[in-house]
Design an enzyme around this catalytic site. Structure first.
Site, PDB file in Angstrom:
ATOM      1  N   HIS A 113     -10.621  29.699 -96.119  1.00 56.41           N
ATOM      2  CA  HIS A 113      -9.973  28.384 -96.165  1.00 56.41           C
ATOM      3  C   HIS A 113      -8.533  28.451 -95.696  1.00 56.41           C
ATOM      4  O   HIS A 113      -7.981  29.520 -95.467  1.00 56.41           O
ATOM      5  CB  HIS A 113     -10.072  27.756 -97.557  1.00 56.41           C
ATOM      6  CG  HIS A 113      -9.416  28.522 -98.669  1.00 56.41           C
ATOM      7  ND1 HIS A 113      -8.056  28.718 -98.761  1.00 56.41           N
ATOM      8  CD2 HIS A 113      -9.949  29.131 -99.760  1.00 56.41           C
ATOM      9  CE1 HIS A 113      -7.777  29.401 -99.856  1.00 56.41           C
ATOM     10  NE2 HIS A 113      -8.923  29.678-100.474  1.00 56.41           N
ATOM     11  N   CYS A 135     -11.069  34.196-102.522  1.00 55.63           N
ATOM     12  CA  CYS A 135     -11.377  33.656-101.193  1.00 55.63           C
ATOM     13  C   CYS A 135     -10.568  34.392-100.131  1.00 55.63           C
ATOM     14  O   CYS A 135      -9.786  35.290-100.430  1.00 55.63           O
ATOM     15  CB  CYS A 135     -11.056  32.161-101.148  1.00 55.63           C
ATOM     16  SG  CYS A 135     -12.156  31.152-102.176  1.00 55.63           S
TER      17      CYS A 135
END
Length: 160
Positions: A113, A135
């Site tokens: 992301h 992430c």
């Protein structure tokens, strides 16, 4: 000059090369690098931020680790809290079996992301720190590039 280190681009403009689809994404955690490949050749590499505890394989929900292994980038989310995101198919069957055997939740929702919109740091500075919950983060500009190059179904390998 970039063309000298990346011969793949010698016959195409860099914007054409960046918008063509890739067939593999490789993350090297020890180098904090994400590379996109087409036909075995690196198209581009990016400096990444990961979870606060990047060493080792993700074992359970909340351990702040980025998983290791082979997964699939299975869907894109344009309305992510972190700009845009591409979902990594963690946990796979092996991860689920390991977590079940240990009696712990495997976790999930691991993504590539963009930036943290609440960060006071400029994007390039924020990338020097591991700040995610497991992430893989890039700048928003880099996320736009990845968004164009990666289709759902693209494999991703995450190496130690």
């Amino acid at each position: 000059m970039l063309l000298l280190c990346c011969p793949l681009w010698a016959n195409a403009s860099s914007s054409q090369s960046l918008h063509a689809k890739v067939d593999l994404v490789v993350v090297n955690k020890s180098e904090s690098r994400l590379s996109v490949l087409r036909e075995g050749k690196v198209v581009k590499s990016y400096l990444i931020a990961m979870g606060d505890v990047p060493q080792g394989h993700k074992l359970k929900e909340g351990d702040q680790r980025t998983p290791q292994g082979r997964y699939t980038l299975d869907y894109k989310k344009s309305d992510s809290a972190f700009y845009k995101s591409i979902h990594i198919s963690y946990p796979n069957e092996e991860d689920k079996l390991r977590a079940d055997a240990l009696g712990i939740p495997a976790g999930g929702m691991i993504m590539i992301h963009g930036e943290n919109p609440r960060s006071p740091l400029p994007p390039e500075e924020a990338q020097k720190y591991n700040w995610t919950n497991g992430c893989i983060a890039v700048t928003n500009k880099e996320m736009d590039e990845l968004w164009q190059m990666i289709d759902a179904g693209t494999p991703i390998e995450i190496w130690p």
